[in-house]
Design an enzyme around this catalytic site. Structure first.
Site, PDB file in Angstrom:
ATOM      1  N   HIS A  21      11.302  66.829 118.172  1.00 17.63           N
ATOM      2  CA  HIS A  21      11.088  66.168 119.458  1.00 17.63           C
ATOM      3  C   HIS A  21       9.596  66.099 119.786  1.00 17.63           C
ATOM      4  O   HIS A  21       8.893  67.105 119.753  1.00 17.63           O
ATOM      5  CB  HIS A  21      11.837  66.947 120.534  1.00 17.63           C
ATOM      6  CG  HIS A  21      11.856  66.297 121.871  1.00 17.63           C
ATOM      7  ND1 HIS A  21      11.664  67.002 123.040  1.00 17.63           N
ATOM      8  CD2 HIS A  21      12.059  65.001 122.243  1.00 17.63           C
ATOM      9  CE1 HIS A  21      11.757  66.185 124.077  1.00 17.63           C
ATOM     10  NE2 HIS A  21      11.990  64.960 123.613  1.00 17.63           N
ATOM     11  N   HIS A  63       3.975  60.662 126.456  1.00 17.74           N
ATOM     12  CA  HIS A  63       5.294  60.621 127.077  1.00 17.74           C
ATOM     13  C   HIS A  63       5.246  60.144 128.520  1.00 17.74           C
ATOM     14  O   HIS A  63       5.977  59.242 128.916  1.00 17.74           O
ATOM     15  CB  HIS A  63       5.948  62.013 127.023  1.00 17.74           C
ATOM     16  CG  HIS A  63       7.280  62.070 127.698  1.00 17.74           C
ATOM     17  ND1 HIS A  63       7.425  62.326 129.053  1.00 17.74           N
ATOM     18  CD2 HIS A  63       8.532  61.891 127.217  1.00 17.74           C
ATOM     19  CE1 HIS A  63       8.701  62.300 129.363  1.00 17.74           C
ATOM     20  NE2 HIS A  63       9.401  62.040 128.275  1.00 17.74           N
TER      21      HIS A  63
END
Length: 250
Positions: A21, A63
């Site tokens: 991730h 992100h």
């Protein structure tokens, strides 16, 4: 199918079961080259990372819509040019050993994937109002940068961004991201011509996974950090498990 990967769940699947991730999970500053280093260290063969656009339309990894959490910059990422962004420290927040880590471009990520033999799941992460242009440019960039190699799997929570990616590079495989899988999931993934469905593991059940796979789709579960849960999801037929704990899930 327009994508270069067969949608049938019994067809060969080019991606490994475990996916790191945001490049390195919790072991490195997210979405950075240090994450790739962690993947190599723990033997991971696939990463997930977030791609968005700078004010001058450079594709880079980040992100959040803002810079404050993971860099020493401030404010909306979309308001900054690439020369401004590349000057930021994207590692100090994670620890002294990462001071001076820079935000990578999509080209930097492609280079690391090629060098280390790592597959990629590129999450298209558009800043508000930039869904279509981000989906288009990420898909075009990915098509060019991964030419001749296992294609990156594109995904997004944004329908508009993933639709734009489909139109810009129909040969690249796509997966629609959900937190909780909606009742009309099959209509959505069919319209986007997806090969996979990505969802929070908390909302997946064995019957739902079976239903999704029976439709011909692969399944990615995020973010799974418990080995026992990961084994159960694999028993259910989940194809890809995205984790922050690349040191625990091996």
């Amino acid at each position: 199918m327009a994508t270069g990967i067969d949608r049938g769940s019994s067809a060969p699947w080019p991606y490994p079961r475990l996916v790191a991730h945001r490049c390195g999970g919790t072991l490195a500053p997210e979405n950075t080259s240090a994450g790739f280093d962690a993947c190599v260290r723990y033997g991971y063969r696939m990463v997930e990372f977030d791609a968005k656009l700078s004010a001058d339309n450079v594709l880079f990894l980040l992100h959040d819509d803002t810079l404050d959490r993971t860099t020493n910059g401030h404010g909306p990422a979309a308001a900054h040019t690439w020369p401004e962004l590349v000057a930021l420290d994207a590692g100090a927040w994670r620890g002294a050993e990462f001071v001076g880590t820079r935000l990578p471009t999509l080209a930097d990520a492609a280079e690391r994937c090629a060098r280390d033999g790592i597959a990629a799941n590129i999450e298209i992460k558009p800043c508000p109002g930039r869904e279509v242009i981000t989906g288009t440019l990420v898909a075009q960039g990915a098509l060019a940068l991964w030419q001749g190699r296992t294609p990156p799997l594109l995904s997004s929570f944004s329908f508009d961004a993933l639709a734009a990616a489909r139109d810009a590079a129909p040969s690249l495989p796509r997966g629609m991201l959900f937190e909780q899988v909606p009742a009309d999931w099959l209509r959505i993934v069919s319209e986007l011509d997806c090969v996979s469905l990505h969802a929070s593991h908390r909302y997946l059940s064995e019957p739902l996974v079976a239903q999704i796979r029976a439709s011909g789709l692969r399944v990615l579960a995020y973010t799974v950090n418990d080995p026992t849960r990961a084994r159960l999801l694999a028993q259910w037929g989940v194809d890809m498990i995205c984790t922050d704990r690349i040191d625990l899930l091996t």
